[in-house]
Structure formats: C-alpha cells, structure tokens
Enzyme design. Structure first.
Site, PDB file in Angstrom:
ATOM      1  N   LYS A  83       0.854  -1.194   0.000  1.00 21.92           N
ATOM      2  CA  LYS A  83       0.000   0.000   0.000  1.00 21.92           C
ATOM      3  C   LYS A  83       0.882   1.232   0.000  1.00 21.92           C
ATOM      4  CE  LYS A  83      -4.678   0.347   0.588  1.00 21.92           C
ATOM      5  NZ  LYS A  83      -5.669  -0.662   0.175  1.00 21.92           N
ATOM      6  N   THR A 155     -16.549  -3.523  -5.529  1.00 24.00           N
ATOM      7  CA  THR A 155     -16.336  -3.676  -4.088  1.00 24.00           C
ATOM      8  C   THR A 155     -17.689  -3.716  -3.389  1.00 24.00           C
ATOM      9  OG1 THR A 155     -14.303  -2.393  -4.301  1.00 24.00           O
ATOM     10  CG2 THR A 155     -15.126  -2.732  -2.068  1.00 24.00           C
ATOM     11  N   VAL A 189     -18.080   3.464  -2.449  1.00 21.18           N
ATOM     12  CA  VAL A 189     -18.525   2.084  -2.205  1.00 21.18           C
ATOM     13  C   VAL A 189     -19.852   2.072  -1.445  1.00 21.18           C
ATOM     14  CG1 VAL A 189     -17.966  -0.082  -1.051  1.00 21.18           C
ATOM     15  CG2 VAL A 189     -16.165   1.190  -2.235  1.00 21.18           C
TER      16      VAL A 189
HETATM   17  C1  PPY Z   1      -7.829  -2.568  -2.068  1.00 23.86           C
HETATM   18  O1  PPY Z   1      -8.569  -3.513  -2.360  1.00 23.86           O
HETATM   19  O2  PPY Z   1      -7.832  -2.075  -0.910  1.00 23.86           O
HETATM   20  C2  PPY Z   1      -6.888  -2.052  -3.067  1.00 23.86           C
HETATM   21  O3  PPY Z   1      -6.014  -1.326  -2.707  1.00 23.86           O
HETATM   22  C3  PPY Z   1      -7.114  -2.467  -4.494  1.00 23.86           C
HETATM   23  C4  PPY Z   1      -5.893  -2.677  -5.321  1.00 23.86           C
HETATM   24  C5  PPY Z   1      -5.526  -3.940  -5.666  1.00 23.86           C
HETATM   25  C6  PPY Z   1      -4.414  -4.162  -6.451  1.00 23.86           C
HETATM   26  C7  PPY Z   1      -3.654  -3.114  -6.894  1.00 23.86           C
HETATM   27  C8  PPY Z   1      -4.025  -1.837  -6.540  1.00 23.86           C
HETATM   28  C9  PPY Z   1      -5.135  -1.611  -5.761  1.00 23.86           C
END
Ligand code: PPY
Length: 356
Positions: A83, A155, A189
């Site tokens: 992240k 999502t 979402v």
């Molecule tokens: C998440 O699902 O929280 C994400 O960050 C989605 C995602 C998944 C793969 C690459 C970039 C973002």
C-alpha cells in the site's frame, strides 16, 4: 490514532520493506509499504490523507499493505500485498496534487513492477491516469486510458454478497427483506451498496460525516439518517463500516448493538485482538480483507489476468461462498472468524499463521 515512532512501526511489522521520502513542495511524507511478494508483485492502492505524525502514516501503509497480502491470498489472486500513503498536510491545489502524483509515479516506477498501485481513499481513476503518464504499474486508470475504471461498484457488490452470507449464517436465510442494515460512509462504495440493499428490501440506515451525501440519499430513497456519534450504539441487524478504519475498538465493542459487522472499510478493527472481542460478544464479524476483496478482483481480474466480465463477476460473487466457508471453519474449530480467515490466507501463502 496514537502517536508512534518509526521504530515501533517497523519492528513489529512482518513485511518485506517500506520506502519513504518527503516532498518539500507540498510538505508531504510519501510511503510505499511492500508487505509481501510471495505470491506475485505486491498490489495495493494509493491513499491520500492527513495524519498527526509521519509514523502514523507509515503505520497505516504497513498495516494496509499486510491486509492486501491476506486479501489477495484469500481471493486466490496471483499477487502479493502493499500500500502507499501520501500523507498530505492539507488539501492540495490541482497543480500541487499533480506534482505529488507524478513524483509518486516515479517512485512506483523505481520499484520496477514489484509494487503496483491503484485507487484508494481520496484517489480516483483520474489520479491513476496521471500516474500512467510515468509508470505502467497503475491499475484502475479510466477506460479511456486503457484501464478498467473504478473498482468501487464491484467492491460494493462483493460487500453485498458478504452481507447476505453473514445474514444467512446468523438468521438461517440470506433474505434481506426487513433486515436492518446501517451503512457508515456513503462514498464511492457505500453509496452503491445502499442502493443495492434498498432494492433487496432491507431497511437501510445511513451515516456520513458529509451531510449533503446522506441528505441526497434520504431525499431519493427515504433511508433513515443517523448522526455519526449514534452509529456505534445503533440497534441493527448489520453494521457495515464503509468509511475509515479503526472504528471498532475495545471501547466501541461493548457498546455495539448489532448482530453482524460486515462492511467494506479496510482495517475497521482498532487492534488485531478486537476480532476475538467481537466473537466473545456474540457478534459475527466478516473479516475486512475477505468481504472487501471485490475491488482487487476487479482490478487484477480485468487488467492483470485479462478476465471477461463474467469471470470477474463470478469472482466477486464468490466472496459470499468464501465467507460461508470461513464461518463454518470458525464454528468447527472454536476460533474467531478473523483467525479462521487469517489461517486460510496463510495456508495459501504456504506460511504458518502468526499465533492467534
Ligand atoms: C484494495 O482492495 O484495498 C486495493 O487497494 C485495491 C488494489 C488492488 C491491487 C492493486 C491496486 C489496488
């Protein structure tokens, strides 16, 4: 969130590496946490947010990156977890925002594909288009720029399926007619989730720090609006946190009056042991990294695996069955649903789960 030091954050973290720099022009601390590349390149979005201290931002990146590793593993996607956090001191001007995104894109490019980003809290497909000017390692660009667009609607679909599976586990039927569901946060979402729940006959309650957002839904659907401070004590069948993390902590759990916690927010628990506290309180908890996997399935499915819409939809709907399996394991083994989900993820990673 408590003030912490970089020492506290990185000593206790089981990830591979975290990279950092400070952008002087915007006074922004920039972090990329690569938690795991065991199953493939680390994937996870770029979050733009203000924090009390840089170490708090780093902690967020590290913990969110870990959740991404578990999310990818449980969803069966050939990706690791990471992240990014851009810890901005304030809302940026358009020119400053663009400058910061281009610098972030350069940092992502330096990692040569071992970390691939996408949209997250306060970043959108438009922002990914800016990153795309510098790096190919940005998922979720607009369809006009060759991306798969916003993953937020998928999502929401995954979260809806997860809520049905949770309701089925507690009440014996997935039917949402007459079930009360409180959606906290009606953004990208939460808003489509509210619509889907409403269409399924649920009695939907909403809360958001932004009054215009909730009043638009009140005007259109007639959903009940709760003040943010009334969320934790609300008597509802399902509480769906779909905003920021850390809302369910040791102080909040004794005040909860819901039967189920099942929402799309990342890291809604204040601490890992809060999963056990929820279980002891008789509240069914849908682990975040399982129920909110629809976005990752959308981005990785369309863009990395070149899946058809049918394949992506099947993957997203499959979140319901995955949760049902996790609930059955938790019951059979007498463990919390959080622990059962972590064990499933670590089994796929081929690593022992950390002690519960
Ligand atoms: C998440 O699902 O929280 C994400 O960050 C989605 C995602 C998944 C793969 C690459 C970039 C973002």
């Amino acid at each position: 969130m408590s003030l912490s030091s970089i020492d506290d954050v990185l000593r206790g973290w089981d990830g591979e590496l975290a990279v950092s720099c400070h952008d002087e022009r915007t006074d922004t601390w920039m972090f990329i946490a690569v938690h795991s590349t065991k199953l493939g390149p680390a994937g996870g979005g770029t979050r733009m947010k203000s924090y009390a201290a840089p170490a708090d931002a780093l902690r967020d990146a590290c913990l969110l990156g870990r959740a991404m590793t578990l999310k990818m593993a449980v969803a069966g996607l050939p990706m690791g977890g990471g992240k990014s956090v851009l810890a901005v001191p304030r809302e940026l001007s358009a020119a400053d925002r663009r400058h910061l995104l281009l610098r972030h894109a350069h940092n992502v490019e330096v990692l040569k594909g071992s970390y691939r980003t996408g949209p997250d809290m306060n970043t959108t497909s438009d922002d990914m288009d800016v990153l795309g000017e510098v790096t190919e390692f940005a998922f979720g660009r607009s369809e006009a720029r060759g991306g798969s667009g916003s993953s937020a609607p998928d999502t929401a679909v995954g979260c809806f399926e997860g809520i049905k599976a949770s309701v089925a586990h507690v009440f014996g039927s997935p039917d949402l007619a007459g079930r009360s569901v409180l959606v906290q946060g009606v953004g990208a979402v939460g808003e489509p989730l509210v619509r889907t729940l409403h269409a399924a006959g649920a009695n939907v309650l909403v809360s958001d720090v932004s009054l215009p957002r909730v009043s638009a839904l009140y005007d259109e659907l007639g959903v009940e609006v709760l003040a943010p401070e009334s969320v934790i004590g609300a008597e509802v069948d399902v509480y769906a946190p779909c905003a920021t993390g850390g809302v369910i902590d040791a102080a909040a759990i004794p005040r909860l009056r819901c039967r189920i916690v099942a929402g799309a927010a990342n890291n809604p628990l204040g601490a890992p042991e809060d999963g056990e506290l929820l279980s002891e309180a008789g509240i069914l908890y849908a682990p975040d990294f399982v129920i909110n996997g629809g976005g990752a399935i959308h981005l990785i499915g369309y863009e990395a695996l070149k899946w058809s819409k049918e394949q992506v939809d099947a993957g997203v709907v499959g979140i319901g069955a995955t949760l049902t399996e996790i609930y059955a394991r938790a019951d059979a083994e007498g463990i919390s649903t959080e622990t059962a989900a972590e064990r499933l993820a670590y089994a796929r990673l081929g690593q022992p789960a950390p002690p519960a």
